[in-house]
Design a protein around this motif. Structure first.
Motif, PDB file in Angstrom:
ATOM      1  N   ILE A 126      -2.531  11.115  29.284  1.00  0.00           N
ATOM      2  CA  ILE A 126      -2.495   9.730  28.789  1.00  0.00           C
ATOM      3  C   ILE A 126      -1.110   9.165  29.081  1.00  0.00           C
ATOM      4  CG2 ILE A 126      -2.580   8.291  26.696  1.00  0.00           C
ATOM      5  CD1 ILE A 126      -5.351   9.412  27.622  1.00  0.00           C
ATOM      6  N   ARG A 127      -1.092   7.989  29.683  1.00  0.00           N
ATOM      7  CA  ARG A 127       0.194   7.395  30.067  1.00  0.00           C
ATOM      8  C   ARG A 127       0.401   5.984  29.516  1.00  0.00           C
ATOM      9  NH1 ARG A 127      -1.762  10.339  34.471  1.00  0.00           N
ATOM     10  NH2 ARG A 127      -0.467  12.149  34.982  1.00  0.00           N
ATOM     11  N   ARG A 128      -0.530   5.555  28.651  1.00  0.00           N
ATOM     12  CA  ARG A 128      -0.363   4.245  27.980  1.00  0.00           C
ATOM     13  C   ARG A 128      -0.584   4.445  26.489  1.00  0.00           C
ATOM     14  NH1 ARG A 128      -2.147  -0.790  29.724  1.00  0.00           N
ATOM     15  NH2 ARG A 128      -4.218  -0.365  28.936  1.00  0.00           N
ATOM     16  N   TYR A 129       0.424   4.093  25.694  1.00  0.00           N
ATOM     17  CA  TYR A 129       0.395   4.392  24.260  1.00  0.00           C
ATOM     18  C   TYR A 129       0.532   3.144  23.405  1.00  0.00           C
ATOM     19  CZ  TYR A 129       1.211   9.118  25.942  1.00  0.00           C
ATOM     20  OH  TYR A 129       1.095  10.315  26.603  1.00  0.00           O
ATOM     21  N   THR A 130      -0.077   3.197  22.212  1.00  0.00           N
ATOM     22  CA  THR A 130       0.177   2.171  21.207  1.00  0.00           C
ATOM     23  C   THR A 130       1.480   2.548  20.493  1.00  0.00           C
ATOM     24  OG1 THR A 130      -0.877   3.295  19.344  1.00  0.00           O
ATOM     25  CG2 THR A 130      -2.334   2.051  20.806  1.00  0.00           C
ATOM     26  N   SER A 131       1.930   1.692  19.590  1.00  0.00           N
ATOM     27  CA  SER A 131       3.182   2.004  18.871  1.00  0.00           C
ATOM     28  C   SER A 131       2.916   2.876  17.632  1.00  0.00           C
ATOM     29  CB  SER A 131       3.880   0.709  18.466  1.00  0.00           C
ATOM     30  OG  SER A 131       2.981  -0.070  17.712  1.00  0.00           O
ATOM     31  N   GLU A 132       1.649   3.216  17.393  1.00  0.00           N
ATOM     32  CA  GLU A 132       1.297   4.013  16.203  1.00  0.00           C
ATOM     33  C   GLU A 132       2.012   5.371  16.217  1.00  0.00           C
ATOM     34  OE1 GLU A 132      -2.718   5.722  14.107  1.00  0.00           O
ATOM     35  OE2 GLU A 132      -2.940   4.048  15.467  1.00  0.00           O
ATOM     36  N   ASP A 133       2.517   5.735  15.048  1.00  0.00           N
ATOM     37  CA  ASP A 133       3.315   6.956  14.946  1.00  0.00           C
ATOM     38  C   ASP A 133       2.444   8.224  14.965  1.00  0.00           C
ATOM     39  OD1 ASP A 133       5.605   8.381  14.762  1.00  0.00           O
ATOM     40  OD2 ASP A 133       6.114   7.767  12.724  1.00  0.00           O
ATOM     41  N   VAL A 134       3.087   9.345  15.183  1.00  0.00           N
ATOM     42  CA  VAL A 134       2.429  10.656  15.033  1.00  0.00           C
ATOM     43  C   VAL A 134       2.764  11.139  13.629  1.00  0.00           C
ATOM     44  CG1 VAL A 134       2.316  13.046  15.867  1.00  0.00           C
ATOM     45  CG2 VAL A 134       2.677  11.155  17.493  1.00  0.00           C
ATOM     46  N   GLU A 135       1.723  11.368  12.825  1.00  0.00           N
ATOM     47  CA  GLU A 135       1.971  11.759  11.432  1.00  0.00           C
ATOM     48  C   GLU A 135       2.610  13.144  11.348  1.00  0.00           C
ATOM     49  OE1 GLU A 135      -1.163  11.229   8.600  1.00  0.00           O
ATOM     50  OE2 GLU A 135      -1.924   9.503   9.715  1.00  0.00           O
ATOM     51  N   LYS A 136       3.439  13.315  10.312  1.00  0.00           N
ATOM     52  CA  LYS A 136       4.187  14.567  10.156  1.00  0.00           C
ATOM     53  C   LYS A 136       3.247  15.774  10.100  1.00  0.00           C
ATOM     54  CE  LYS A 136       7.990  17.000   8.920  1.00  0.00           C
ATOM     55  NZ  LYS A 136       7.548  18.352   9.215  1.00  0.00           N
ATOM     56  N   ARG A 137       2.136  15.637   9.364  1.00  0.00           N
ATOM     57  CA  ARG A 137       1.249  16.799   9.242  1.00  0.00           C
ATOM     58  C   ARG A 137       0.578  17.117  10.581  1.00  0.00           C
ATOM     59  NH1 ARG A 137      -2.965  13.389   5.959  1.00  0.00           N
ATOM     60  NH2 ARG A 137      -3.986  12.501   7.727  1.00  0.00           N
ATOM     61  N   ASP A 138       0.347  16.089  11.404  1.00  0.00           N
ATOM     62  CA  ASP A 138      -0.206  16.335  12.744  1.00  0.00           C
ATOM     63  C   ASP A 138       0.851  16.982  13.640  1.00  0.00           C
ATOM     64  OD1 ASP A 138      -2.700  15.265  12.077  1.00  0.00           O
ATOM     65  OD2 ASP A 138      -2.063  13.229  12.587  1.00  0.00           O
ATOM     66  N   LEU A 139       2.084  16.499  13.529  1.00  0.00           N
ATOM     67  CA  LEU A 139       3.176  17.080  14.312  1.00  0.00           C
ATOM     68  C   LEU A 139       3.351  18.559  13.954  1.00  0.00           C
ATOM     69  CD1 LEU A 139       5.566  16.875  16.265  1.00  0.00           C
ATOM     70  CD2 LEU A 139       6.951  16.064  14.348  1.00  0.00           C
ATOM     71  N   ASP A 140       3.325  18.853  12.664  1.00  0.00           N
ATOM     72  CA  ASP A 140       3.476  20.254  12.232  1.00  0.00           C
ATOM     73  C   ASP A 140       2.342  21.113  12.783  1.00  0.00           C
ATOM     74  OD1 ASP A 140       5.780  19.654  10.918  1.00  0.00           O
ATOM     75  OD2 ASP A 140       4.898  19.615   8.908  1.00  0.00           O
ATOM     76  N   TYR A 141       1.120  20.556  12.763  1.00  0.00           N
ATOM     77  CA  TYR A 141      -0.033  21.285  13.314  1.00  0.00           C
ATOM     78  C   TYR A 141       0.179  21.559  14.813  1.00  0.00           C
ATOM     79  CZ  TYR A 141      -4.733  22.086  15.138  1.00  0.00           C
ATOM     80  OH  TYR A 141      -5.807  22.608  15.803  1.00  0.00           O
ATOM     81  N   ILE A 142       0.599  20.500  15.530  1.00  0.00           N
ATOM     82  CA  ILE A 142       0.803  20.625  16.982  1.00  0.00           C
ATOM     83  C   ILE A 142       1.844  21.709  17.279  1.00  0.00           C
ATOM     84  CG2 ILE A 142       1.778  19.386  18.983  1.00  0.00           C
ATOM     85  CD1 ILE A 142       0.373  16.816  17.784  1.00  0.00           C
ATOM     86  N   LEU A 143       2.933  21.718  16.499  1.00  0.00           N
ATOM     87  CA  LEU A 143       3.990  22.712  16.720  1.00  0.00           C
ATOM     88  C   LEU A 143       3.525  24.118  16.330  1.00  0.00           C
ATOM     89  CD1 LEU A 143       6.964  20.522  15.490  1.00  0.00           C
ATOM     90  CD2 LEU A 143       6.577  21.312  17.847  1.00  0.00           C
ATOM     91  N   HIS A 144       2.697  24.185  15.293  1.00  0.00           N
ATOM     92  CA  HIS A 144       2.150  25.484  14.887  1.00  0.00           C
ATOM     93  C   HIS A 144       1.263  26.069  16.001  1.00  0.00           C
ATOM     94  CE1 HIS A 144       0.303  27.871  11.259  1.00  0.00           C
ATOM     95  NE2 HIS A 144       0.618  28.641  12.274  1.00  0.00           N
ATOM     96  N   VAL A 145       0.440  25.193  16.574  1.00  0.00           N
ATOM     97  CA  VAL A 145      -0.429  25.632  17.685  1.00  0.00           C
ATOM     98  C   VAL A 145       0.434  26.032  18.885  1.00  0.00           C
ATOM     99  CG1 VAL A 145      -2.257  24.925  19.282  1.00  0.00           C
ATOM    100  CG2 VAL A 145      -2.390  24.257  16.882  1.00  0.00           C
ATOM    101  N   ALA A 146       1.503  25.267  19.139  1.00  0.00           N
ATOM    102  CA  ALA A 146       2.414  25.612  20.248  1.00  0.00           C
ATOM    103  C   ALA A 146       2.953  27.025  20.071  1.00  0.00           C
ATOM    104  CB  ALA A 146       3.564  24.613  20.310  1.00  0.00           C
ATOM    105  N   MET A 147       3.331  27.344  18.846  1.00  0.00           N
ATOM    106  CA  MET A 147       3.909  28.665  18.547  1.00  0.00           C
ATOM    107  C   MET A 147       2.863  29.763  18.507  1.00  0.00           C
ATOM    108  SD  MET A 147       6.594  27.684  15.576  1.00  0.00           S
ATOM    109  CE  MET A 147       7.362  26.078  15.661  1.00  0.00           C
ATOM    110  N   SER A 148       1.602  29.381  18.596  1.00  0.00           N
ATOM    111  CA  SER A 148       0.525  30.376  18.625  1.00  0.00           C
ATOM    112  C   SER A 148       0.165  30.762  20.059  1.00  0.00           C
ATOM    113  CB  SER A 148      -0.713  29.824  17.913  1.00  0.00           C
ATOM    114  OG  SER A 148      -0.367  29.427  16.602  1.00  0.00           O
ATOM    115  N   ALA A 149       0.891  30.200  21.027  1.00  0.00           N
ATOM    116  CA  ALA A 149       0.624  30.540  22.431  1.00  0.00           C
ATOM    117  C   ALA A 149       1.067  31.974  22.714  1.00  0.00           C
ATOM    118  CB  ALA A 149       1.376  29.566  23.329  1.00  0.00           C
ATOM    119  N   PRO A 150       0.413  32.617  23.654  1.00  0.00           N
ATOM    120  CA  PRO A 150       0.835  33.975  24.009  1.00  0.00           C
ATOM    121  C   PRO A 150       2.139  33.962  24.797  1.00  0.00           C
ATOM    122  CG  PRO A 150      -0.870  33.224  25.514  1.00  0.00           C
ATOM    123  CD  PRO A 150      -0.716  32.137  24.476  1.00  0.00           C
TER     124      PRO A 150
END
Ligand SMILES: Cc1cc2nc3c(=O)[nH]c(=O)nc-3n(C[C@H](O)[C@H](O)[C@H](O)COP(=O)(O)O)c2cc1C
Length: 166
Positions: A10-34
């Motif tokens: 995706i290369r076109r974004y609205t100004s809507e923020d990324v919620e903290k709980r979603d960010l934490d989830y995304i980072l948790h999944v990132a750290m679950s990579a092998p």
């Protein structure tokens, strides 16, 4: 459709923020990579500052979408911790997990390559004051997509061989 089949750049974004709980989830999944030998050599820099986004856009011609997005994550790897030459593979797995987790939470995202371009990676490492052992790998831009196109269908059975090449 299965969420794993919905990811696309995706290369076109609205100004809507990324919620903290979603960010934490995304980072948790990132750290679950092998990672090879389970070194977990990756770290993540969350970048919300618009001035930093502008500096990244000035460094990286193919990352202009960062100017619209609320957030980006710089994925880095510690070459002193990574097993042999596996840093890029480890950071790739983490980067891909970020893309999939963002999709799962309803965000668009795009992987901007850094590691393989000497000029860009050196400039990014300087911008973030990274120590010598910490290598900039990718910048993932994340936000709500302006567009609501349906997912692409990438199923290509001709890409598959069974048991051997022929
Ligand atoms: C290693 C790597 C580097 C990439 N770098 C960029 C980039 O700098 N800018 C960009 O807009 N997209 C970048 N992409 C995204 C690709 O262009 C995109 O994945 C590809 O065109 C397929 O489209 P899709 O992601 O919608 O499936 C990169 C992807 C990979 C895997």
């Amino acid at each position: 459709m299965d969420i794993l089949l919905e990811r696309k750049s995706i290369r076109r974004y609205t100004s809507e923020d990324v919620e903290k709980r979603d960010l934490d989830y995304i980072l948790h999944v990132a750290m679950s990579a092998p990672t090879a030998r389970n070194t977990r050599c990756y770290s993540f820099v969350v970048i919300r500052d618009k001035e930093t986004h502008k500096k990244i856009a000035a460094i990286h011609h193919a990352a202009q979408m960062i100017l619209q997005a609320p957030l980006a994550i710089l994925v880095v790897g510690d070459k002193d911790i990574a097993f042999e030459e596996y840093l890029p593979q480890d950071c790739s797995a983490a980067t891909q997990n970020i893309l999939l987790a963002a999709t799962a939470r309803g965000y668009g995202s795009v992987w901007c390559g850094v590691y393989s371009n000497k000029k860009i990676s050196e400039a990014v490492e300087k911008l973030f004051n990274l120590p010598k052992n910490i290598k900039a790998f990718s910048i993932v831009v994340i936000g709500k997509s302006v567009d609501s196109d349906s997912p692409k269908n990438r199923w290509q059975p001709e890409k598959i061989k069974y048991e051997t090449w022929e």
